[in-house]
Scaffold this motif. Sequence first.
Motif, short mmCIF file in Angstrom:
data_model
loop_
_atom_site.label_atom_id
_atom_site.label_comp_id
_atom_site.label_asym_id
_atom_site.label_seq_id
_atom_site.Cartn_x
_atom_site.Cartn_y
_atom_site.Cartn_z
N VAL A 52 69.06 -44.67 29.83
CA VAL A 52 70.04 -45.29 28.92
C VAL A 52 71.43 -45.04 29.68
N LEU A 53 71.69 -44.23 30.43
CA LEU A 53 73.14 -44.23 31.20
C LEU A 53 72.92 -45.14 32.26
N ILE A 54 71.97 -45.53 32.93
CA ILE A 54 71.85 -46.60 33.88
C ILE A 54 71.99 -47.76 33.35
N TYR A 55 71.40 -48.05 32.22
CA TYR A 55 71.49 -49.23 31.36
C TYR A 55 72.80 -49.59 30.90
N SER A 56 73.52 -48.60 30.54
CA SER A 56 75.01 -48.78 29.83
C SER A 56 75.83 -48.90 31.10
N SER A 92 58.55 -45.82 23.69
CA SER A 92 58.37 -47.09 23.13
C SER A 92 59.48 -47.82 22.57
N LYS A 93 60.05 -46.77 21.81
CA LYS A 93 61.29 -47.33 20.78
C LYS A 93 62.55 -47.38 21.90
N ALA A 94 62.57 -46.69 22.71
CA ALA A 94 63.73 -46.67 24.02
C ALA A 94 63.51 -48.12 24.67
N LEU A 95 62.22 -48.38 24.89
CA LEU A 95 62.03 -49.68 25.75
C LEU A 95 62.38 -51.02 24.65
N LEU A 96 62.24 -50.72 23.49
CA LEU A 96 62.39 -51.88 22.40
C LEU A 96 64.02 -52.06 22.00
N PHE A 97 64.61 -51.01 21.99
CA PHE A 97 65.99 -50.91 21.92
C PHE A 97 66.78 -51.56 22.89
N LEU A 98 66.56 -51.00 24.34
CA LEU A 98 66.83 -51.59 25.48
C LEU A 98 66.69 -52.96 25.73
N GLY A 99 65.44 -53.46 25.16
CA GLY A 99 64.96 -54.75 25.16
C GLY A 99 65.88 -55.63 24.45
N SER A 100 66.13 -55.23 23.12
CA SER A 100 66.82 -55.76 22.21
C SER A 100 68.27 -55.91 22.60
N PRO A 157 70.51 -68.84 27.15
CA PRO A 157 70.49 -67.51 27.45
C PRO A 157 70.00 -67.28 28.92
N TYR A 158 70.35 -66.13 29.70
CA TYR A 158 70.04 -65.86 30.94
C TYR A 158 69.42 -64.55 31.03
N GLU A 159 68.67 -64.03 31.99
CA GLU A 159 67.94 -62.76 32.12
C GLU A 159 69.17 -61.76 32.72
N SER A 160 69.15 -60.54 31.94
CA SER A 160 70.14 -59.39 32.45
C SER A 160 69.99 -59.01 33.89
N ASP A 161 70.92 -58.40 34.23
CA ASP A 161 71.12 -58.27 35.78
C ASP A 161 70.05 -56.98 35.89
N ASN A 162 69.83 -56.65 37.37
CA ASN A 162 69.04 -55.54 37.85
C ASN A 162 69.31 -54.37 37.32
N THR A 163 70.58 -53.95 37.05
CA THR A 163 70.86 -52.68 36.54
C THR A 163 70.43 -52.42 35.21
N MET A 164 70.36 -53.57 34.48
CA MET A 164 69.66 -53.43 32.98
C MET A 164 68.14 -53.71 32.86
#
Length: 743
Positions: free
Chosen positions: A107-111, A352-360, A540-547
Amino acid sequence: MEHTYQYAWIIPFVPLPVPMLIGVGLLLFPTATKNLRRVWAFHSVLLLSIVMIFSIDLSIQQINSSSIYQYVWSWVINNDFSLELGYLIDPLTSIMLILITTVGIMVLIYSDSYMSHDQGYLRFFAYMSFFSTSMFGLVTSSNLIQIYIFWELVGMCSYLLIGFWFTRPLAANACQKAFVTNRIGDFGLLLGILGFYWITGSFEFRDLFEIVTNLIYKNEVNLVFLTICAVLLFAGAVAKSAQFPLHVWLPDAMEGPTPISALIHAATMVAAGIFLVARLLPLFIVIPYIINLISFIGIITLLLGATLALAQKDIKRSLAYSTMSQLGYMMLALGMGSYRTALFHLITHAYSKALLFLGSGSIIHSMETVVGYSPDKSQNMVLMGGLTKHVPITKTAFLLGTLSLCGIPPLACFWSKDEILNDSWLYSPIFAIIACSTAGLTAFYMFRIYLLTFEGHLNVHFQNYSGKKNISFYSISLWGKGGLKTIKKNFCLLTLLTTNTESASFFSNKTYRIDENIRKMARPFMTITHFCNKNTYSYPYESDNTMLFPLLVLVLFTLFVGAIGIPFNQEGMDFDILSKWLSPSINLLHQDLNNSMDWYEFVKDAIFSVSIAYFGIVIASFLYQPVYSSLQNLDLINSFVKTGPNRILGDKIINVIYDWSYNRGYIDSFYATSLTRGIRGLAELTHFFDRRVIDGITNGVGVMSFFVGEGIRYVGGGRISSYLFLYLSYVSIFLLIYYFLNL
């Protein structure tokens, strides 16, 4: 090994330097601190990685030695009262540490990328690090007092994180709602802690378990009072893990940034209630009716969460109700005494839920370029669709998380959810039927989210400049048509819709999907309106590598973490890593460690549970997949479900289901009417009583004193004749009263 355990006390303090240094830096060197803000993100990830490595080392040692380590220090000693502080490292603690650190790092890397343009970037990482400190302190606590201290710190951090964008009224109201709702459970938790100290004279877990068991065995305790105290303890877990009826704060918590939602809903705050029940399960098992209450609350919560997720338009809110339902599964497993199964599902669901929320979050980040920086639109699945070719990596990751939560093998949640369903048949057939039905609902609403978001065409909504009538070009219809038959030539009269999306009905056939020709015409028009509306209307476009990196790591966890609970045959004995890991805690519960599995029975049960999940997926695909939800299928459904006298009944049933789900089961409205307005009415009545009665009596005494004084002033004129007249008058009155009383 013991040498390693001795340093476990530093775990809660490792992330603490980040918020402290950020605060000091912003106070003394604000410009330099803001310019070097990416450094603080790096240090947050680094410190959490240190805790993760230390936690993995502790877990490996526990798996190899099956040991529990506890160390305490005396804090307050006064006559018979003694209060100690310490830390406890057992399998439950090590599991929670690994979940918090692994999900927290992702989550921190994503944030770092997700919050890069936010003015509160530093404040965000300060809150996150302090939140990690609070959770580490909670899961390593050795007694109830420590748990309560860190319990309140977790609640405070969640208040700050949910209300991170506090200038938005919705976010401000959401954090207040979460805070107030959790205070109800926390007050019950405090009363329960004090009640058990009254009974046992100790806050330590092992002392509580032993003393209460002996008191019940010897019949030396009031069972009613003991049960009330246990219910109050459980109330804290009900509020924190969003169990019915204190679940109402969870969907509103989506007003915070998406990384916060991923952290809170996956492995931290909502998992704290499950952790507390698991920690106190040896206590709850020996108290009559409590274990049944836990399973009853769990079964209600899992069914309620699944039904409320059916018609939500906000993608994060749908996932929030999904979290509520899955937490109900865990609570049901604990209520059935399936300690291992509950923790197994806690692990698989977290990733699984962390994956779904970060995906959302990646989806929302992409949709912001289409509908502007408005959460009401960028999170609305109604305005999505056709994202597959624009965000293929996010789509694949989200699909795997969806399949896992649906219980499709060999993904993680299949193994844990299947065990809960199997145990429920042994516990109660009624509970088993509800749990299996909810598994089908889970597959339905999860694939509804996936199909509305990624399948079909990119949805765009236009309105006429004249304001006469809105023209919808997207499909949110359950019985949606396949496209527009005609296209108006005067396309310049159309503009993107920015309001009035709530009027679109979930079961309406009045909305349509945008045609490819219209999309080609819309592109230059959107470029023109960009200069007028100051919004970016592009694909829409794909998120960057950090996300994307955290998504790919969580995909690996979703694929393979279920293996820790699969029994393997070694030297003629069936065992699994999770059972060996949890063996000290399972022995404390006096449960059988023999986890041998009849693979024939397992496959038979798995076929049943997977069939239910596939049934939900098929129904969702039939209703929401553009290939199937055509006008021909509308005719087929009408002929099958809503023909003849059943037509009105079918409409009513569909509307009732939709209204129930979309309006959150009317529970929030009930609370607003009965509690909020009731308390407000009581406050107004109390205010009226205070102003008119209490103050009236006080003011009346003052007024009476004034008039009596004035009367005495005129009577006391110094004339003896006046005094004699008053004296004789009083004597006459008293004589008359005495005479009439003696008749």
